[in-house]
Motif scaffolding. Structure first.
Motif, PDB file in Angstrom:
ATOM      1  N   PHE A 526      21.967  10.223  30.025  1.00 37.80           N
ATOM      2  CA  PHE A 526      23.220   9.904  30.713  1.00 37.80           C
ATOM      3  C   PHE A 526      23.379  10.756  31.968  1.00 37.80           C
ATOM      4  CE2 PHE A 526      25.397   8.642  26.427  1.00 37.80           C
ATOM      5  CZ  PHE A 526      24.529   7.575  26.319  1.00 37.80           C
ATOM      6  N   SER A 527      23.065  12.043  31.853  1.00 43.98           N
ATOM      7  CA  SER A 527      23.209  12.938  33.001  1.00 43.98           C
ATOM      8  C   SER A 527      22.228  12.605  34.128  1.00 43.98           C
ATOM      9  CB  SER A 527      23.049  14.399  32.558  1.00 43.98           C
ATOM     10  OG  SER A 527      23.249  15.287  33.628  1.00 43.98           O
ATOM     11  N   PRO A 528      20.920  12.391  33.843  1.00 42.03           N
ATOM     12  CA  PRO A 528      20.015  11.989  34.927  1.00 42.03           C
ATOM     13  C   PRO A 528      20.430  10.697  35.623  1.00 42.03           C
ATOM     14  CG  PRO A 528      18.747  12.676  33.014  1.00 42.03           C
ATOM     15  CD  PRO A 528      20.181  12.661  32.595  1.00 42.03           C
ATOM     16  N   ILE A 529      20.991   9.742  34.853  1.00 37.57           N
ATOM     17  CA  ILE A 529      21.441   8.495  35.471  1.00 37.57           C
ATOM     18  C   ILE A 529      22.526   8.786  36.506  1.00 37.57           C
ATOM     19  CG2 ILE A 529      22.788   6.392  35.020  1.00 37.57           C
ATOM     20  CD1 ILE A 529      21.211   6.144  32.372  1.00 37.57           C
ATOM     21  N   GLY A 530      23.493   9.628  36.141  1.00 39.45           N
ATOM     22  CA  GLY A 530      24.560   9.980  37.084  1.00 39.45           C
ATOM     23  C   GLY A 530      24.032  10.739  38.287  1.00 39.45           C
ATOM     24  N   THR A 531      23.128  11.691  38.053  1.00 31.71           N
ATOM     25  CA  THR A 531      22.588  12.504  39.147  1.00 31.71           C
ATOM     26  C   THR A 531      21.773  11.664  40.119  1.00 31.71           C
ATOM     27  OG1 THR A 531      22.469  14.449  37.704  1.00 31.71           O
ATOM     28  CG2 THR A 531      21.134  14.484  39.701  1.00 31.71           C
ATOM     29  N   LEU A 532      20.832  10.879  39.591  1.00 29.90           N
ATOM     30  CA  LEU A 532      19.930  10.110  40.459  1.00 29.90           C
ATOM     31  C   LEU A 532      20.675   8.990  41.185  1.00 29.90           C
ATOM     32  CD1 LEU A 532      16.788   9.957  38.127  1.00 29.90           C
ATOM     33  CD2 LEU A 532      17.224  11.482  40.063  1.00 29.90           C
ATOM     34  N   THR A 533      21.676   8.380  40.534  1.00 27.36           N
ATOM     35  CA  THR A 533      22.482   7.353  41.209  1.00 27.36           C
ATOM     36  C   THR A 533      23.250   7.965  42.363  1.00 27.36           C
ATOM     37  OG1 THR A 533      22.736   6.097  39.148  1.00 27.36           O
ATOM     38  CG2 THR A 533      24.301   5.630  40.917  1.00 27.36           C
ATOM     39  N   THR A 534      23.844   9.140  42.139  1.00 28.82           N
ATOM     40  CA  THR A 534      24.585   9.830  43.204  1.00 28.82           C
ATOM     41  C   THR A 534      23.671  10.145  44.379  1.00 28.82           C
ATOM     42  OG1 THR A 534      26.094  10.816  41.575  1.00 28.82           O
ATOM     43  CG2 THR A 534      25.984  11.863  43.745  1.00 28.82           C
ATOM     44  N   LEU A 535      22.480  10.659  44.092  1.00 26.82           N
ATOM     45  CA  LEU A 535      21.529  10.986  45.164  1.00 26.82           C
ATOM     46  C   LEU A 535      21.095   9.737  45.934  1.00 26.82           C
ATOM     47  CD1 LEU A 535      19.237  13.649  43.444  1.00 26.82           C
ATOM     48  CD2 LEU A 535      20.575  13.992  45.518  1.00 26.82           C
ATOM     49  N   ALA A 536      20.735   8.680  45.203  1.00 25.81           N
ATOM     50  CA  ALA A 536      20.229   7.464  45.855  1.00 25.81           C
ATOM     51  C   ALA A 536      21.296   6.803  46.727  1.00 25.81           C
ATOM     52  CB  ALA A 536      19.725   6.478  44.802  1.00 25.81           C
ATOM     53  N   VAL A 537      22.488   6.604  46.165  1.00 20.01           N
ATOM     54  CA  VAL A 537      23.573   5.963  46.926  1.00 20.01           C
ATOM     55  C   VAL A 537      24.014   6.878  48.070  1.00 20.01           C
ATOM     56  CG1 VAL A 537      25.946   5.114  46.800  1.00 20.01           C
ATOM     57  CG2 VAL A 537      24.335   4.601  44.955  1.00 20.01           C
ATOM     58  N   GLY A 538      24.103   8.179  47.809  1.00 16.53           N
ATOM     59  CA  GLY A 538      24.522   9.110  48.855  1.00 16.53           C
ATOM     60  C   GLY A 538      23.569   9.101  50.041  1.00 16.53           C
ATOM     61  N   LEU A 539      22.257   9.091  49.774  1.00 15.13           N
ATOM     62  CA  LEU A 539      21.269   9.057  50.854  1.00 15.13           C
ATOM     63  C   LEU A 539      21.339   7.746  51.631  1.00 15.13           C
ATOM     64  CD1 LEU A 539      18.164  10.640  49.076  1.00 15.13           C
ATOM     65  CD2 LEU A 539      19.481  11.627  50.949  1.00 15.13           C
ATOM     66  N   LEU A 540      21.435   6.629  50.903  1.00 12.22           N
ATOM     67  CA  LEU A 540      21.470   5.311  51.550  1.00 12.22           C
ATOM     68  C   LEU A 540      22.703   5.166  52.433  1.00 12.22           C
ATOM     69  CD1 LEU A 540      20.157   2.531  51.839  1.00 12.22           C
ATOM     70  CD2 LEU A 540      21.465   1.791  49.829  1.00 12.22           C
ATOM     71  N   VAL A 541      23.872   5.514  51.899  1.00  9.38           N
ATOM     72  CA  VAL A 541      25.112   5.374  52.672  1.00  9.38           C
ATOM     73  C   VAL A 541      25.109   6.327  53.861  1.00  9.38           C
ATOM     74  CG1 VAL A 541      27.622   5.659  52.592  1.00  9.38           C
ATOM     75  CG2 VAL A 541      26.433   4.544  50.694  1.00  9.38           C
ATOM     76  N   SER A 542      24.564   7.530  53.678  1.00 10.14           N
ATOM     77  CA  SER A 542      24.487   8.479  54.800  1.00 10.14           C
ATOM     78  C   SER A 542      23.608   7.931  55.915  1.00 10.14           C
ATOM     79  CB  SER A 542      23.935   9.826  54.319  1.00 10.14           C
ATOM     80  OG  SER A 542      24.823  10.451  53.420  1.00 10.14           O
ATOM     81  N   LEU A 543      22.490   7.304  55.553  1.00  6.89           N
ATOM     82  CA  LEU A 543      21.617   6.702  56.562  1.00  6.89           C
ATOM     83  C   LEU A 543      22.312   5.567  57.299  1.00  6.89           C
ATOM     84  CD1 LEU A 543      18.168   6.592  54.718  1.00  6.89           C
ATOM     85  CD2 LEU A 543      18.679   7.808  56.841  1.00  6.89           C
ATOM     86  N   LEU A 544      22.980   4.705  56.541  1.00  6.35           N
ATOM     87  CA  LEU A 544      23.625   3.538  57.142  1.00  6.35           C
ATOM     88  C   LEU A 544      24.846   3.894  57.972  1.00  6.35           C
ATOM     89  CD1 LEU A 544      23.380   1.005  54.162  1.00  6.35           C
ATOM     90  CD2 LEU A 544      21.966   1.090  56.227  1.00  6.35           C
ATOM     91  N   SER A 545      25.555   4.945  57.561  1.00  6.59           N
ATOM     92  CA  SER A 545      26.809   5.281  58.245  1.00  6.59           C
ATOM     93  C   SER A 545      26.666   6.380  59.286  1.00  6.59           C
ATOM     94  CB  SER A 545      27.858   5.723  57.217  1.00  6.59           C
ATOM     95  OG  SER A 545      27.441   6.915  56.568  1.00  6.59           O
TER      96      SER A 545
END
Length: 599
Positions: A526-545
């Motif tokens: 459960f914890s890795p899912i939350g961590t890796l999702t945060t990292l992936a979405v955070g990186l993608l949105v940072s690139l796009l925005s």
């Protein structure tokens, strides 16, 4: 040895040992309240004046999250699922290295009191406030459960008054947190970790004597399949394997040691970064000792009751009651020793609650009061003490609410780990990814929280089936059911289905696709899912925005200039370029007669 139909009960000596533990803890708070009268700043109260040394902080780090749930539940986990739980000792090494080399230097050099101050420095205030609120909610919820759950288990086995135990531990803990601040919390943790080890040893030594030696206990465990350390099954649906523990467990414990305010506040209270790093590495030894004691206690539990499982036989109503049951069974002829074990369990509770109360006061002062209200140091100091008292009372109240939760207790404990994963992802995004921006951080945190809550809550409604969690075999062929039923008429009868069995029966018939795959993931993922999702979405949105639009604008500008013919690197070369650099002249080109240097 079969389960005894008649076990002991608490006597005066047991109550005396338990009361002595509470009195010593309170006395430490009074001592630091008297000694620290001259230190009137809130930073002295919350951070110990940044004067702590490595060893006491290390023991406090060990005690902080080794709660009564650890003392009672870990042996029961080993009893039911085997000693593979001990592989957490490997993930502790990774956790300590990552925490000391990645997170600690950042927090220590910033000189912050609350870890969530970093989120505003790195991202923005909205991200900081969301992180703070998530921490406060999950900490109050978890702390109330830490107070109530062991009280319930011990009450039903030892007969200790339930609410007397809840209120006395809560009041004592709140008292020394409010009076003495962080220094009192750290030094009571040092005392309490000693009590925890002593309580474990009293049970282990007696069990070893009864079973004829350590080798017999290990032989029984091996015959019963409990020495299952090296299970390399790669299926993410298995509850405990080498991979789920070393990979998933590393994420879970890094979210505690790397970014959790209760832990970070301790090691940044050290007087130097060297002491702070030393405290983490010395703490590793403490974690190994507690893990060894709790795992071996679970093997002792199996050795004693290998022919008559008290849980299946209805002698206890929940697995968490197995350890106190064995204590009252095998130590009944030694007045005071059952009290020592109960004191060990409650030492775990006190250490966790005190850590939480002090951390809650710190984040409230630094994140919710200081940025908006200007107060003098004296007023901040009194406010810190008042908040410690308030949060202590809230945690006791939360214990009362927990008593009404029933099956939601396990859900609440799971949520504590689930929230830590997205927060770990957010801090990792800020520290490891320089181009991540505030929009990406906030989007990543919310996405990670949604994902981890989705799988965590789904797992509560559709628990994994036995073929996935694979509990090991237990037997009752050595039990005397009639005698046991007469002695334990308060608990479920041997034929009465447990809540877990009832839930399985209700959900086995109609289980959706997600229940068989997504919701059946090992709880350690459960914890890795939350961590890796945060990292992936955070990186993608940072690139796009942020980064990507800027790069596109730069690229389009260059293309426009080239097409317009305004970028001619050969035109007006002599006028646009500066003089040659004498540092690159050949020796014969130098004209020393024009030198301005003195000769």
């Amino acid at each position: 040895m079969a389960a005894s139909p008649v076990i002991g009960s608490f006597v005066a000596a047991d109550y005396a040992v338990f009361a002595l533990m509470l009195l010593v803890s309170a006395a430490i708070g009074v001592y630091y309240a008297i000694v620290g009268r001259g230190q009137s700043s809130s930073r002295d109260f919350l951070m110990g004046g940044q004067s702590m040394t490595a060893v006491p902080v290390a023991l406090s780090l060990t005690a902080s999250f080794m709660s009564a749930i650890t003392v009672l539940a870990t042996p029961a986990e080993v009893y039911r699922y085997g000693a593979s739980y001990g592989l957490f000792s490997l993930c502790y090494v990774l956790v300590v290295v990552v925490s000391s080399e990645v997170f600690l230097p950042v927090f220590y050099r910033l000189g912050i009191t609350s870890t969530y101050e970093y989120l505003e420095i790195r991202f923005n205030r909205a991200t900081r406030l969301l992180g703070t609120v998530m921490f406060i909610v999950q900490t109050i919820l978890y702390t109330g459960i830490v107070i109530y759950a062991p009280a319930l288990a011990l009450n039903q086995v030892t007969g200790m008054d339930l609410w007397g135990a809840v209120i006395s531990t809560g009041v004592v803990c709140t008292f020394y947190c409010t009076m003495g601040g962080l220094k009192a919390v750290v030094w009571t943790d040092v005392f309490q970790v000693g009590i925890m080890v002593a309580g474990f040893l009293s049970v282990i030594i007696r069990a070893v004597v009864l079973q004829g030696g350590v080798s017999n206990i290990l032989n029984h465990a091996e015959f019963g399949g409990r020495l299952n350390f090296w299970d390399f099954d790669a299926s993410p649906l298995r509850r405990h394997t080498f991979w789920t523990i070393t990979f998933g467990g590393t994420f879970v414990w890094t979210s505690i040691y790397g970014i959790n305010q209760a832990q970070v506040q301790r090691y940044i209270s050290c007087k130097s970064m060297t002491h702070a790093k030393m405290s983490l590495y010395i703490n590793l030894l403490g974690l190994w000792v507690i893990m060894l004691c709790s795992v071996f206690a679970g093997l002792c539990l199996y050795s004693v009751y290998k022919h008559c499982d008290p849980w299946t036989a209805g002698m206890v109503s929940a697995p968490d009651q197995l350890m106190p049951y064995m204590v009252m069974d095998i130590l009944r002829d030694y007045p005071g020793l059952p009290g020592l074990f109960v004191a060990a369990a409650y030492s775990g509770t006190l250490s966790t609650v005190s850590s939480s109360v002090n951390a809650l006061a710190a984040v409230t002062i630094e994140d919710l009061i200081n940025p908006y209200i200007h107060m003098s140091e004296k007023h901040l100091s009194w406010t810190s003490k008042g908040l410690s008292f308030l949060y202590g009372a809230l945690c006791i109240g939360m214990a009362g609410i927990a008593s009404l939760m029933g099956s939601l207790l396990q859900a609440a404990i799971s949520i504590f780990g689930i929230i830590g994963g997205p927060l770990l992802g957010l801090f990792s995004l800020g520290i490891l990814c320089p181009y991540a921006n505030a929009t990406g951080g906030l989007a990543g945190l919310l996405s990670g929280l949604v994902m981890s809550l989705w799988v965590g809550i789904g797992a509560q409604f559709y628990p994994p089936l036995p073929e996935q969690s694979r509990p090991l075999g237990l037997t009752t062929h050595g039990c005397n059911f009639k005698t046991a039923a007469d002695a334990f008429n308060w608990s479920a009868s041997p034929t009465e289905p447990s809540l877990y069995t009832t839930v399985l029966q209700q959900n086995t018939a109609e289980r959706p696709f997600l229940a068989e795959n997504w919701y059946s993931l090992s709880y350690l993922y459960f914890s890795p899912i939350g961590t890796l999702t945060t990292l992936a979405v955070g990186l993608l949105v940072s690139l796009l925005s942020g980064t990507l639009p800027q790069m596109l604008v730069l690229l389009l500008t260059i293309i426009h200039v080239v097409r317009a013919g305004k970028l001619d690197l050969t035109k007006n070369r002599e006028n646009t370029f500066g003089n040659n650099n004498p540092g690159f002249y050949n020796v014969h080109e130098l004209d020393f007669t024009k030198s301005s240097l003195p000769t």
